[in-house]
Design an enzyme around this catalytic site. Structure first.
Site, mmCIF file in Angstrom:
data_model
loop_
_atom_site.group_PDB
_atom_site.id
_atom_site.type_symbol
_atom_site.label_atom_id
_atom_site.label_comp_id
_atom_site.label_asym_id
_atom_site.label_seq_id
_atom_site.Cartn_x
_atom_site.Cartn_y
_atom_site.Cartn_z
ATOM 1 N N LYS A 198 89.479 19.842 90.349
ATOM 2 C CA LYS A 198 90.317 20.793 91.216
ATOM 3 C C LYS A 198 90.680 22.065 91.224
ATOM 4 O O LYS A 198 89.634 22.738 90.306
ATOM 5 C CB LYS A 198 92.118 20.704 90.181
ATOM 6 C CG LYS A 198 92.751 21.392 90.673
ATOM 7 C CD LYS A 198 93.520 21.876 89.413
ATOM 8 C CE LYS A 198 94.995 22.767 89.725
ATOM 9 N NZ LYS A 198 95.689 22.759 87.911
ATOM 10 N N LYS A 250 92.403 17.753 93.737
ATOM 11 C CA LYS A 250 93.756 18.614 94.411
ATOM 12 C C LYS A 250 92.695 19.923 94.781
ATOM 13 O O LYS A 250 91.870 20.401 94.019
ATOM 14 C CB LYS A 250 93.971 18.800 93.077
ATOM 15 C CG LYS A 250 95.473 20.185 93.387
ATOM 16 C CD LYS A 250 96.149 20.393 92.132
ATOM 17 C CE LYS A 250 97.269 21.415 92.316
ATOM 18 N NZ LYS A 250 97.618 21.292 90.786
#
Length: 326
Positions: A198, A250
């Site tokens: 992320k 992500k």
């Protein structure tokens, strides 16, 4: 007579039927996961201005949205809670009667096992400073104190009936701590979707409106540096060792190279999150008449699938599922 090529790749492109027959990448509604926001203290759904078509739901409209997603064939729902009250330690995130826990129970009661119900396991929606963890005296995020909060969050979300928890704070050791907490509470069957890679991305901007974030500053000390890819493989190794059942990259579209590397290395399913900024850019361009909106939606999703994602979190999940069914 001129020489002509005997090898003609265009033969495999010359009709819709031929292109469909030889397509290397296919999308299916069951691979799509719909993120949903439920907000405490509202009587009508609230549009998210920076994400056209996305709502902060009431508990009632959330249940209806869950049914709609099931009917479209969507494979999963990722639930985010937006509480009325925020504080320094994100108390509502571990309140058994907090908005997210109530929403989980609502959706489980409504659709049961017809879809995989997931929950965001992070403190940023619940803290008055907007960070994903507990702050130390110097204002930095205290990794290990935050892990204690995550363990408690995992227990209350699992008690509410969620199928998968999604630890998204990028704290060191979070997957191991969450796994141990779930197992100790008798929730061995609740899985973990690890936010493995992320990044500290500018693409999250609209999401912060959706969850009512109070963030000041940035998250660069715990989310990954966009300049780094190799680091993601180290995070993957750690998450797998700690018990992750699925892993995720992500954002998705700006990190397709990272997604490909993770997909090539991972023995467990790999997801990618098409985040709010990626969604908002397409919607804004479409609203101005600059692009073919439906083609762009399907092209972006196909690119994420082609790069190696087996599951895609996208705000277009229901719409895309319906397009695939045409």
């Amino acid at each position: 007579m001129a020489d002509f090529p005997s090898i003609r790749p265009r033969r495999l492109r010359n009709s819709p039927a031929m292109r469909r027959l030889v397509a290397e990448t296919r999308l299916h509604p069951a691979e799509l996961i719909l993120p949903l926001f439920v907000r405490e203290g509202i009587s009508e759904p609230v549009p998210v201005s920076s994400m056209p078509g996305v709502l902060q739901h009431t508990r009632d409209t959330l249940r209806k949205a869950a049914v709609e997603a099931v009917e479209a064939g969507v494979g999963g729902l990722m639930l985010f809670g937006v509480p009325e009250v925020q504080d320094a330690v994100g108390s509502e995130g571990t309140n058994p009667d907090g908005i997210l826990q109530r929403a989980i129970r609502d959706v489980v009661a409504e659709v049961g096992d017809q879809v995989v119900i997931m929950s965001d396991l992070c403190l940023d929606e619940y803290t008055d400073h907007g960070h994903c963890g507990v702050l130390a005296a110097d204002g930095s995020v205290d990794n290990d104190a935050t892990l204690e909060r995550y363990a408690e969050m995992a227990r209350v979300q699992a008690d509410a009936g969620v199928h998968l928890v999604g630890p998204s704070g990028m704290m060191d050791g979070q997957i191991g701590v969450v796994r141990a907490a779930l197992d100790a509470a008798g929730h061995q069957d609740v899985g973990i979707l690890a936010y493995t890679a992320k990044y500290a991305s500018a693409f999250y901007g609209p999401f912060r409106e959706a969850v009512g974030s109070s963030l000041k500053g940035d998250r660069k000390t715990y989310q990954q540096d966009p300049a780094n890819a190799r680091e993601s493989l180290r995070e993957l190794e750690l998450d797998l060792a700690e018990g992750a059942d699925l892993v995720m990259v992500k954002p998705a579209m700006a990190y397709l190279d990272v997604l490909r590397q993770i997909a090539d290395a991972s023995p467990v399913p790999v997801a990618a999150y098409q985040v709010s900024g990626e969604y908002a850019m397409v919607e804004a361009a479409a609203a101005n008449g600059w692009i073919d909106r439906e083609r762009m939606i399907m092209e972006t999703l196909t690119s994420i699938r082609r790069a190696g994602a087996g599951q895609i979190l996208t705000y277009w999940a229901v719409e895309a599922a319906r397009m695939l069914a045409r």
